[in-house]
Design an enzyme around this catalytic site. Structure first.
Site, PDB file in Angstrom:
ATOM      1  N   THR A 132      73.685  27.519  43.767  1.00  0.00           N
ATOM      2  CA  THR A 132      73.785  28.164  42.456  1.00  0.00           C
ATOM      3  C   THR A 132      74.966  27.621  41.656  1.00  0.00           C
ATOM      4  O   THR A 132      75.948  27.145  42.248  1.00  0.00           O
ATOM      5  CB  THR A 132      73.960  29.690  42.664  1.00  0.00           C
ATOM      6  OG1 THR A 132      74.338  30.285  41.433  1.00  0.00           O
ATOM      7  CG2 THR A 132      75.052  30.017  43.682  1.00  0.00           C
ATOM      8  N   ASP A 133      74.898  27.755  40.332  1.00  0.00           N
ATOM      9  CA  ASP A 133      76.047  27.357  39.496  1.00  0.00           C
ATOM     10  C   ASP A 133      77.213  28.324  39.665  1.00  0.00           C
ATOM     11  O   ASP A 133      78.335  28.029  39.253  1.00  0.00           O
ATOM     12  CB  ASP A 133      75.627  27.264  38.017  1.00  0.00           C
ATOM     13  CG  ASP A 133      75.105  28.579  37.436  1.00  0.00           C
ATOM     14  OD1 ASP A 133      74.962  29.564  38.191  1.00  0.00           O
ATOM     15  OD2 ASP A 133      74.827  28.612  36.214  1.00  0.00           O
ATOM     16  N   GLU A 134      76.962  29.495  40.304  1.00  0.00           N
ATOM     17  CA  GLU A 134      78.020  30.506  40.405  1.00  0.00           C
ATOM     18  C   GLU A 134      79.166  30.045  41.303  1.00  0.00           C
ATOM     19  O   GLU A 134      80.263  30.588  41.251  1.00  0.00           O
ATOM     20  CB  GLU A 134      77.439  31.853  40.869  1.00  0.00           C
ATOM     21  CG  GLU A 134      76.324  32.287  39.934  1.00  0.00           C
ATOM     22  CD  GLU A 134      75.870  33.729  40.097  1.00  0.00           C
ATOM     23  OE1 GLU A 134      76.639  34.558  40.594  1.00  0.00           O
ATOM     24  OE2 GLU A 134      74.719  34.013  39.712  1.00  0.00           O
ATOM     25  N   TYR A 157      78.959  37.016  46.798  1.00  0.00           N
ATOM     26  CA  TYR A 157      77.745  36.184  46.767  1.00  0.00           C
ATOM     27  C   TYR A 157      78.102  34.722  46.534  1.00  0.00           C
ATOM     28  O   TYR A 157      77.737  33.837  47.315  1.00  0.00           O
ATOM     29  CB  TYR A 157      76.786  36.676  45.668  1.00  0.00           C
ATOM     30  CG  TYR A 157      75.709  35.669  45.312  1.00  0.00           C
ATOM     31  CD1 TYR A 157      74.757  35.261  46.246  1.00  0.00           C
ATOM     32  CD2 TYR A 157      75.660  35.087  44.035  1.00  0.00           C
ATOM     33  CE1 TYR A 157      73.783  34.322  45.919  1.00  0.00           C
ATOM     34  CE2 TYR A 157      74.682  34.153  43.704  1.00  0.00           C
ATOM     35  CZ  TYR A 157      73.752  33.772  44.649  1.00  0.00           C
ATOM     36  OH  TYR A 157      72.797  32.829  44.332  1.00  0.00           O
ATOM     37  N   LYS A 161      77.806  31.400  48.995  1.00  0.00           N
ATOM     38  CA  LYS A 161      77.008  30.206  48.654  1.00  0.00           C
ATOM     39  C   LYS A 161      77.912  28.965  48.662  1.00  0.00           C
ATOM     40  O   LYS A 161      77.512  27.897  49.135  1.00  0.00           O
ATOM     41  CB  LYS A 161      76.343  30.354  47.282  1.00  0.00           C
ATOM     42  CG  LYS A 161      75.224  31.382  47.206  1.00  0.00           C
ATOM     43  CD  LYS A 161      74.015  31.063  48.069  1.00  0.00           C
ATOM     44  CE  LYS A 161      73.204  29.887  47.573  1.00  0.00           C
ATOM     45  NZ  LYS A 161      71.946  29.721  48.348  1.00  0.00           N
TER      46      LYS A 161
HETATM   47  P1  NAD Z   1      65.398  36.260  46.400  1.00  0.00           P
HETATM   48  O1  NAD Z   1      66.422  37.286  46.760  1.00  0.00           O
HETATM   49  O2  NAD Z   1      64.314  36.617  45.445  1.00  0.00           O
HETATM   50  O3  NAD Z   1      64.683  35.746  47.729  1.00  0.00           O
HETATM   51  C1  NAD Z   1      65.395  35.471  48.912  1.00  0.00           C
HETATM   52  C2  NAD Z   1      64.383  35.381  50.042  1.00  0.00           C
HETATM   53  O4  NAD Z   1      65.123  35.090  51.254  1.00  0.00           O
HETATM   54  C3  NAD Z   1      63.609  36.685  50.303  1.00  0.00           C
HETATM   55  O5  NAD Z   1      62.240  36.396  50.463  1.00  0.00           O
HETATM   56  C4  NAD Z   1      64.220  37.228  51.583  1.00  0.00           C
HETATM   57  O6  NAD Z   1      63.291  37.965  52.368  1.00  0.00           O
HETATM   58  C5  NAD Z   1      64.634  35.944  52.296  1.00  0.00           C
HETATM   59  N1  NAD Z   1      65.719  36.172  53.251  1.00  0.00           N
HETATM   60  C6  NAD Z   1      66.860  36.876  53.062  1.00  0.00           C
HETATM   61  N2  NAD Z   1      67.592  36.887  54.197  1.00  0.00           N
HETATM   62  C7  NAD Z   1      66.905  36.149  55.115  1.00  0.00           C
HETATM   63  C8  NAD Z   1      67.138  35.780  56.470  1.00  0.00           C
HETATM   64  N3  NAD Z   1      68.247  36.190  57.126  1.00  0.00           N
HETATM   65  N4  NAD Z   1      66.240  35.000  57.084  1.00  0.00           N
HETATM   66  C9  NAD Z   1      65.111  34.583  56.457  1.00  0.00           C
HETATM   67  N5  NAD Z   1      64.810  34.933  55.182  1.00  0.00           N
HETATM   68  C10 NAD Z   1      65.715  35.697  54.515  1.00  0.00           C
HETATM   69  O7  NAD Z   1      66.230  35.006  45.887  1.00  0.00           O
HETATM   70  P2  NAD Z   1      65.867  33.923  44.775  1.00  0.00           P
HETATM   71  O8  NAD Z   1      66.309  34.423  43.460  1.00  0.00           O
HETATM   72  O9  NAD Z   1      64.485  33.471  44.971  1.00  0.00           O
HETATM   73  O10 NAD Z   1      66.869  32.751  45.196  1.00  0.00           O
HETATM   74  C11 NAD Z   1      66.483  31.769  46.145  1.00  0.00           C
HETATM   75  C12 NAD Z   1      67.642  30.803  46.346  1.00  0.00           C
HETATM   76  O11 NAD Z   1      67.978  30.190  45.112  1.00  0.00           O
HETATM   77  C13 NAD Z   1      68.902  31.465  46.878  1.00  0.00           C
HETATM   78  O12 NAD Z   1      69.495  30.586  47.811  1.00  0.00           O
HETATM   79  C14 NAD Z   1      69.786  31.600  45.638  1.00  0.00           C
HETATM   80  O13 NAD Z   1      71.149  31.547  45.981  1.00  0.00           O
HETATM   81  C15 NAD Z   1      69.365  30.384  44.846  1.00  0.00           C
HETATM   82  N6  NAD Z   1      69.488  30.504  43.384  1.00  0.00           N
HETATM   83  C16 NAD Z   1      68.910  31.556  42.719  1.00  0.00           C
HETATM   84  C17 NAD Z   1      69.011  31.621  41.337  1.00  0.00           C
HETATM   85  C18 NAD Z   1      68.342  32.730  40.543  1.00  0.00           C
HETATM   86  O14 NAD Z   1      68.507  32.799  39.326  1.00  0.00           O
HETATM   87  N7  NAD Z   1      67.547  33.602  41.159  1.00  0.00           N
HETATM   88  C19 NAD Z   1      69.714  30.640  40.631  1.00  0.00           C
HETATM   89  C20 NAD Z   1      70.282  29.586  41.344  1.00  0.00           C
HETATM   90  C21 NAD Z   1      70.169  29.531  42.719  1.00  0.00           C
HETATM   91  P1  TYD Z   2      71.901  39.005  37.111  1.00  0.00           P
HETATM   92  O1  TYD Z   2      70.464  38.950  36.726  1.00  0.00           O
HETATM   93  O2  TYD Z   2      72.328  39.959  38.186  1.00  0.00           O
HETATM   94  O3  TYD Z   2      72.329  37.503  37.472  1.00  0.00           O
HETATM   95  P2  TYD Z   2      73.812  36.883  37.785  1.00  0.00           P
HETATM   96  O4  TYD Z   2      74.788  37.960  37.944  1.00  0.00           O
HETATM   97  O5  TYD Z   2      73.553  36.153  39.056  1.00  0.00           O
HETATM   98  O6  TYD Z   2      74.105  35.988  36.623  1.00  0.00           O
HETATM   99  O7  TYD Z   2      72.750  39.343  35.818  1.00  0.00           O
HETATM  100  C1  TYD Z   2      72.705  38.535  34.646  1.00  0.00           C
HETATM  101  C2  TYD Z   2      73.755  39.058  33.692  1.00  0.00           C
HETATM  102  O8  TYD Z   2      73.376  40.377  33.267  1.00  0.00           O
HETATM  103  C3  TYD Z   2      75.136  39.195  34.309  1.00  0.00           C
HETATM  104  O9  TYD Z   2      76.121  38.845  33.346  1.00  0.00           O
HETATM  105  C4  TYD Z   2      75.244  40.670  34.647  1.00  0.00           C
HETATM  106  C5  TYD Z   2      74.403  41.333  33.576  1.00  0.00           C
HETATM  107  N1  TYD Z   2      73.724  42.587  33.999  1.00  0.00           N
HETATM  108  C6  TYD Z   2      73.869  43.757  33.234  1.00  0.00           C
HETATM  109  O10 TYD Z   2      74.556  43.764  32.198  1.00  0.00           O
HETATM  110  N2  TYD Z   2      73.239  44.877  33.659  1.00  0.00           N
HETATM  111  C7  TYD Z   2      72.479  44.916  34.788  1.00  0.00           C
HETATM  112  O11 TYD Z   2      71.940  46.013  35.144  1.00  0.00           O
HETATM  113  C8  TYD Z   2      72.324  43.723  35.557  1.00  0.00           C
HETATM  114  C9  TYD Z   2      71.506  43.697  36.819  1.00  0.00           C
HETATM  115  C10 TYD Z   2      72.962  42.571  35.119  1.00  0.00           C
END
Ligand code: NAD
Ligand code: TYD
Length: 349
Positions: A132-134, A157, A161
């Site tokens: 992630t960019d975080e 988190y 990562k």
């Molecule tokens: P998500 O939370 O929707 O899905 C995570 C999945 O991992 C779930 O299906 C969960 O059951 C599985 N999981 C959790 N713990 C596990 C374990 N111990 N063993 C096996 N499976 C397990 O997450 P997402 O949003 O789809 O993100 C997927 C990846 O992409 C993550 O690594 C996250 O850090 C990265 N990512 C997400 C975003 C975003 O905007 N959602 C952005 C950048 C990077």
């Molecule tokens: P989120 O979807 O949790 O992604 P991330 O924190 O990984 O960027 O949140 C996106 C933005 O929205 C973040 O700045 C936090 C804000 N946010 C709220 O203001 N209210 C909420 O209930 C949630 C879940 C997020």
């Protein structure tokens, strides 16, 4: 050469899009999806592809050393796309240790299984870690993250990562494990768990609940359509250079409050409600601890090297995303029952 691709976390939001894309694009490859099916994993998201002959699902926890080794051996894994993670910042504030367990120990366990099973025969193998960019921390008004930005994570988190990214690079430097990493901005699209901002807002509008905005709502996020991310992952898996990192972004920055107002307008329109109806549900609540101010990504490297560009037309893609949640209330109801309610009352007291 046939690839046996292990996808971890394929029942989650991004994972389900990646699994669907790869099973359709590569009928001669085998796709093995392992997922622990935590609250965030849902096989309903993959019903349409579950019978395909090149797809296998195994319920597995990435921290389970012996079981992960046996999966590498049984399916003769040649490629890994590692997405499984605890992924929600607010949950990491309430329960940091489960993030360390899954994101750090789980990643170390997968790297180690690859090292052991692949031995020193790394030819035609690839371990692709999705990050992630975080990990880069928080930006002020100016600037963008790129591959050379130093790590400076602030939440449990993002720190977990960042730790996992360091382990991946350490396995490249120490053992020559064939790795590649990408760091992506916030994704949006169908099948996202409604604890994240966009589906949470849509769900609260549908159920006429308050829409919680942390602080003033001036934090900025870059939003990328999940299908564009899945296409980037597909490209990097095939063509990304070993040992390299690629930043992926949507070039689409929004202040939270502006994005939430846009979601209100679009959702009201789709529901046939009066314009402005849902904006009255917005409620400013206590800010998230350690809340990063701004994320933005410079994806020039990916554009120059692999000719990738985001294709999204925002807000059209956002409108289609909202429509998906409105059309799939069964999916939303299934994932928001039980455990979701407990988290909701803990986080939004
Ligand atoms: P998500 O939370 O929707 O899905 C995570 C999945 O991992 C779930 O299906 C969960 O059951 C599985 N999981 C959790 N713990 C596990 C374990 N111990 N063993 C096996 N499976 C397990 O997450 P997402 O949003 O789809 O993100 C997927 C990846 O992409 C993550 O690594 C996250 O850090 C990265 N990512 C997400 C975003 C975003 O905007 N959602 C952005 C950048 C990077
Ligand atoms: P989120 O979807 O949790 O992604 P991330 O924190 O990984 O960027 O949140 C996106 C933005 O929205 C973040 O700045 C936090 C804000 N946010 C709220 O203001 N209210 C909420 O209930 C949630 C879940 C997020």
């Amino acid at each position: 050469m046939q690839r046996n691709i292990l996808i971890t976390g394929g029942a989650g939001f991004i994972g389900s899009h990646v699994v669907r894309r790869l099973v359709h694009q590569y009928p001669n490859d085998q796709i093995i999806n392992i997922d622990a099916l935590t609250y965030a994993g849902n096989l309903m998201s993959l019903q349409d592809i579950q019978m395909l002959p090149n797809y296998t699902f195994v319920k597995a926890d990435i921290t389970d050393e012996q079981f992960i080794l046996s999966i590498f051996e049984k399916y003769q894994i040649t490629h890994v796309v590692h997405l499984a993670a605890e992924s929600h910042v607010d949950r990491s504030i309430h329960d940091p240790l489960s993030f360390v367990k899954t994101n750090v120990i789980g990643t170390a366990n997968l790297l180690n299984a690859a090292r052991i099973v692949w031995k020193d025969n790394f030819g035609n193998k690839k371990f692709y870690h999705i990050s992630t960019d975080e990990v880069f921390g928080s930006l002020g008004e100016q600037g963008m993250f790129s591959e050379s930005t130093p790590y400076n994570p602030h939440s449990p988190y993002s720190a977990s990562k960042a730790s996992s990214d360091h382990l991946v690079r350490a396995y490249f430097d120490t053992y020559g494990l064939p790795v590649v990493i990408s760091n992506c901005s916030n994704n949006y699209g169908s099948h996202q768990f409604p604890e994240k901002l966009i589906p949470l807002v849509v769900n609260n509008i549908v159920t006429r609940k308050n829409i919680p905005i942390y602080g003033a709502g001036n934090n900025v996020r870059d939003w990328l359509w999940v299908e564009d991310h899945a296409r980037a992952i597909d490209l990097i898996l095939s063509e990304g250079k070993l040992g390299e990192t690629y930043c992926i972004g949507g070039n689409n920055e929004w202040k939270n409050i502006d994005l939430v107002k846009l979601i209100c307008t679009l959702t009201d329109e789709l529901l046939g409600r009066e314009n402005g109806d849902s904006i009255s549900l917005i409620q400013h609540v206590t800010d998230r601890l350690g809340h990063d101010q701004r994320y933005a990504i410079d994806a020039t490297k990916l554009e120059n090297e692999l000719a990738w560009k985001p294709t999204q037309d925002f807000p059209q893609a956002l409108k289609e995303t909202i429509q998906w949640y409105l059309n799939n209330q069964d999916w939303v109801n299934a994932v928001t029952s039980g455990e979701y309610q407990k988290f909701y009352s803990l986080n939004y007291k």
